[in-house]
Scaffold this active site. Structure first.
Site, PDB file in Angstrom:
ATOM      1  CE  LYS A   1      10.860  37.788 -31.701  1.00  0.00           C
ATOM      2  NZ  LYS A   1      11.226  36.375 -31.864  1.00  0.00           N
TER       3      LYS A   1
ATOM      4  CG  ASP B   1      15.756  37.989 -35.045  1.00  0.00           C
ATOM      5  OD1 ASP B   1      16.906  38.468 -34.919  1.00  0.00           O
ATOM      6  OD2 ASP B   1      15.281  37.665 -36.141  1.00  0.00           O
TER       7      ASP B   1
END
Ligand code: SF4
Length: 212
Positions: A121, A139
């Site tokens: 991420k 996310d």
């Protein structure tokens, strides 16, 4: 509608809805985004943006932070939670930037992934925001919303969501699309309340609209 077409339609509508959506972490240099994204784990971006002001007052560049004791970093970043591990990662990360990359953040996804505390991420966020390269940032907002919208079907594991989205999102749209999902997830397609489907710009094409 195919998932590819649905994705394009959603991208277009969210662009109209949130034309200026960008990264919600404040930074003016790449290494600062690296620090902030580590601090943002289980913490709000708003709090991170406040805490880093103190951190950069005391340690204004990579060298200063690389030379700082992890315990001293921890004293400042503690309000973000997980202070000990975040401080340890930031310290180790800045040392590597200093010693291996001349104080710069590497423009290489795999090199980013090897930095302490940097996962897919974060590496995607850096590639997209700092280097304007294709990126998909999975996310919590992204994972919740793309499942509700029907862009993926019951996939919750971040890497699997990322891989599924790579197949249907034009690469150059990925980074901004994910930023817009954050805005939409905070304002409309919320996690803690029932999503506000009645006022949502996607209500006629979303898989979840009206489904409890
Ligand atoms: S219609 Fe409802 S579930 Fe679908 S994206 Fe909008 S708020 Fe979320």
């Amino acid at each position: 509608m195919t998932k590819e077409k649905l994705a394009l339609e959603i991208i277009g509508r969210l662009k109209e809805e949130y034309p200026d959506a960008g990264c919600t972490l404040d930074y003016d240099q790449a290494w600062k985004l690296l620090v902030s994204v580590r601090l943002a784990a289980q913490c709000t971006d708003a709090r991170v943006n406040v805490v880093v002001e103190d951190l950069y007052d005391k340690y204004p560049d990579v060298d200063a932070l690389a030379e700082a004791e992890a315990e001293d970093i921890e004293k400042i970043v503690r309000p973000c939670g997980l202070g000990k591990s975040k401080a340890r990662d930031i310290s180790a990360c800045m040392k590597i930037l200093k010693e291996k990359y001349g104080g710069k953040v590497p423009k290489d996804f795999d090199a980013l992934l090897k930095l302490p505390g940097v996962g897919r991420k974060s590496a995607n966020l850096i590639m997209g925001d700092v280097f304007q390269e294709p990126a998909i940032v999975t996310d919590t907002h992204c994972i919740r919303l793309v499942n509700r919208m029907g862009l993926v079907d019951g996939i919750k594991e971040p890497k699997k969501v990322e891989m599924a989205l790579w197949k249907i999102i034009p690469p150059e749209e990925g980074s901004d699309f994910c930023h817009r999902l954050v805005y939409h997830g905070r304002d409309v397609c919320t996690a803690r309340t029932k999503p506000y489907c009645d006022t949502c710009c996607l209500r006629d094409i979303c898989a979840k609209n009206g489904v409890e």
